[in-house]
Design an enzyme around this catalytic site. Structure first.
Site, PDB file in Angstrom:
ATOM      1  N   LEU A  33       0.814  -1.226   0.000  1.00 46.51           N
ATOM      2  CA  LEU A  33       0.000   0.000   0.000  1.00 46.51           C
ATOM      3  C   LEU A  33       0.842   1.268   0.000  1.00 46.51           C
ATOM      4  O   LEU A  33       1.922   1.320   0.582  1.00 46.51           O
ATOM      5  CB  LEU A  33      -0.929   0.000   1.221  1.00 46.51           C
ATOM      6  CG  LEU A  33      -1.885  -1.193   1.330  1.00 46.51           C
ATOM      7  CD1 LEU A  33      -2.744  -1.059   2.584  1.00 46.51           C
ATOM      8  CD2 LEU A  33      -2.769  -1.323   0.097  1.00 46.51           C
ATOM      9  N   HIS A  37      -3.506   4.270  -2.417  1.00 47.49           N
ATOM     10  CA  HIS A  37      -4.474   3.355  -1.800  1.00 47.49           C
ATOM     11  C   HIS A  37      -5.151   4.032  -0.604  1.00 47.49           C
ATOM     12  O   HIS A  37      -6.361   3.923  -0.408  1.00 47.49           O
ATOM     13  CB  HIS A  37      -3.773   2.093  -1.287  1.00 47.49           C
ATOM     14  CG  HIS A  37      -3.175   1.232  -2.354  1.00 47.49           C
ATOM     15  ND1 HIS A  37      -1.817   1.037  -2.461  1.00 47.49           N
ATOM     16  CD2 HIS A  37      -3.723   0.511  -3.340  1.00 47.49           C
ATOM     17  CE1 HIS A  37      -1.562   0.211  -3.464  1.00 47.49           C
ATOM     18  NE2 HIS A  37      -2.700  -0.116  -4.019  1.00 47.49           N
ATOM     19  N   ASP A 151      -6.083   3.334 -12.925  1.00 47.63           N
ATOM     20  CA  ASP A 151      -6.460   2.154 -13.710  1.00 47.63           C
ATOM     21  C   ASP A 151      -7.767   2.474 -14.439  1.00 47.63           C
ATOM     22  O   ASP A 151      -8.828   1.921 -14.119  1.00 47.63           O
ATOM     23  CB  ASP A 151      -6.582   0.947 -12.782  1.00 47.63           C
ATOM     24  CG  ASP A 151      -5.264   0.638 -12.108  1.00 47.63           C
ATOM     25  OD1 ASP A 151      -4.435  -0.052 -12.715  1.00 47.63           O
ATOM     26  OD2 ASP A 151      -5.020   1.130 -10.978  1.00 47.63           O
ATOM     27  N   SER A 186       2.457   3.754  -7.457  1.00 47.37           N
ATOM     28  CA  SER A 186       2.095   2.386  -7.828  1.00 47.37           C
ATOM     29  C   SER A 186       2.914   1.428  -6.980  1.00 47.37           C
ATOM     30  O   SER A 186       4.093   1.697  -6.696  1.00 47.37           O
ATOM     31  CB  SER A 186       2.407   2.152  -9.309  1.00 47.37           C
ATOM     32  OG  SER A 186       2.377   0.766  -9.602  1.00 47.37           O
TER      33      SER A 186
HETATM   34  P1  AMP Z   1      -3.772  -2.202  -6.809  1.00 49.00           P
HETATM   35  O1  AMP Z   1      -3.359  -2.572  -5.426  1.00 49.00           O
HETATM   36  O2  AMP Z   1      -2.665  -1.751  -7.696  1.00 49.00           O
HETATM   37  O3  AMP Z   1      -4.666  -3.245  -7.441  1.00 49.00           O
HETATM   38  O4  AMP Z   1      -4.695  -0.912  -6.641  1.00 49.00           O
HETATM   39  C1  AMP Z   1      -5.824  -0.926  -5.799  1.00 49.00           C
HETATM   40  C2  AMP Z   1      -6.632   0.306  -6.063  1.00 49.00           C
HETATM   41  O5  AMP Z   1      -5.841   1.463  -5.786  1.00 49.00           O
HETATM   42  C3  AMP Z   1      -7.079   0.429  -7.533  1.00 49.00           C
HETATM   43  O6  AMP Z   1      -8.405   0.917  -7.581  1.00 49.00           O
HETATM   44  C4  AMP Z   1      -6.100   1.413  -8.102  1.00 49.00           C
HETATM   45  O7  AMP Z   1      -6.589   2.135  -9.203  1.00 49.00           O
HETATM   46  C5  AMP Z   1      -5.888   2.336  -6.899  1.00 49.00           C
HETATM   47  N1  AMP Z   1      -4.642   3.070  -7.062  1.00 49.00           N
HETATM   48  C6  AMP Z   1      -3.421   2.571  -7.352  1.00 49.00           C
HETATM   49  N2  AMP Z   1      -2.516   3.553  -7.492  1.00 49.00           N
HETATM   50  C7  AMP Z   1      -3.180   4.715  -7.280  1.00 49.00           C
HETATM   51  C8  AMP Z   1      -2.790   6.102  -7.282  1.00 49.00           C
HETATM   52  N3  AMP Z   1      -1.560   6.477  -7.569  1.00 49.00           N
HETATM   53  N4  AMP Z   1      -3.747   7.021  -6.997  1.00 49.00           N
HETATM   54  C9  AMP Z   1      -5.026   6.635  -6.727  1.00 49.00           C
HETATM   55  N5  AMP Z   1      -5.445   5.357  -6.710  1.00 49.00           N
HETATM   56  C10 AMP Z   1      -4.543   4.409  -6.984  1.00 49.00           C
END
Ligand code: AMP
Length: 281
Positions: A33, A37, A151, A186
């Protein structure tokens, strides 16, 4: 914060929450995270009475076994961050809890939406995403679910899924959080070495530089600019840069053919694949 690994225990807890007429917000993640997140957790806490976060590295959305293997996992640190963010419940199931043995990836029909851009580069990815999101939605039955605009295509897939499920779950899209040099946060950024991290920042700056070009020049000129600039960055290969209809993601050659447009990029920095986007108008 309550921590659950079993579906039955989580559901029993959520039944009690619902019995108190409280609304449930859900934030699905794959862990490792970061502030991006946590901004979703914050949005959920503002909009809902009770926030559930899931951490699950979903194998069915990885089309590349080595990508799945090297995906960062740091459950202890994540738990602390969620506690600090005042998240109410964390669901961390094992793969065996989520899927029956030999369960196949469910089939979904998203038309062209899961075959272009990310879907083209990562065949089967969005079927895996839809499978796990559907499963989470059925287990948790949230009032609202929060997704990051980073995403972009995933959000459109989830909205299409909710429609297909005839579900009343409200899908909330949250803004992209960025590091000071403009790189979208990310979990995969942690896999970049020092030089690659600098290259990733340079990619984010090209996305800034192309904004005024898209506004004044044609699509081809903007694409040529990005392609030429990315080639100058060490360790970096362009997978795609496209300007698309923001509602359908239809790839545009003439941006005047859509009311609202979005520019999307995917690059490899070293072996790490990064994505980003911005709304043009
Ligand atoms: P992930 O753990 O990469 O699957 O991401 C989980 C959620 O967090 C998804 O809805 C992503 O789009 C969101 N997310 C990831 N990176 C970011 C960011 N830089 N800003 C906002 N939301 C994010």
């Amino acid at each position: 914060m309550l921590i659950f690994t079993k579906i039955a225990d989580l559901q029993q807890h959520l039944d009690q929450i619902r019995a108190q007429n409280k609304t449930i917000g859900f934030v699905p993640t794959m862990g490792a995270l970061h502030e991006g997140h946590l901004s979703l957790i914050k949005a959920s806490k503002q909009a809902c009475d009770h926030t559930v976060c899931s951490i699950f590295v979903n194998p069915t959305q990885f089309n590349d076994a080595s990508d799945l293997e090297k995906y960062p996992r740091m459950p202890e640190k994540d738990t602390k961050l969620l506690q600090h963010a005042d998240c109410d419940a964390l669901f961390m199931p094992l793969v065996e809890e989520m899927y029956a043995k030999n369960e196949k990836t469910a089939d979904f029909n998203f038309g062209e939406l899961d075959k272009i851009l990310e879907g083209k580069s990562r065949p089967g990815h969005f079927k895996g995403v839809a499978q796990v999101v559907k499963r989470f939605f059925e287990i948790i039955q949230p009032d609202r679910a929060f997704f990051g605009g980073k995403d972009y295509q995933q959000v459109l897939i989830v909205k299409a899924l909710v429609k297909q499920m005839n579900s009343g779950i409200e899908i909330i899209t949250c803004p992209i959080l960025r590091d000071p040099d403009g790189l979208a946060m990310s979990s995969r950024n942690t896999l970049l070495n020092e030089e690659e991290r600098i290259s990733a920042g340079a990619m984010a700056q090209i996305m800034q530089k192309v904004k005024p070009i898209i506004k004044t020049a044609d699509v081809e000129t903007a694409k040529e600019f990005v392609s030429a600039e990315i080639m100058k960055i060490p360790h970096t290969t362009l997978d795609y840069f496209e300007i698309c209809d923001a509602d359908t993601l239809k790839i545009l050659t003439d941006k005047s053919t859509a009311d609202k447009t979005v520019a999307l990029i995917a690059v490899f920095v070293g072996k790490i694949r990064l994505i980003d986007n911005f709304i043009v108008n």
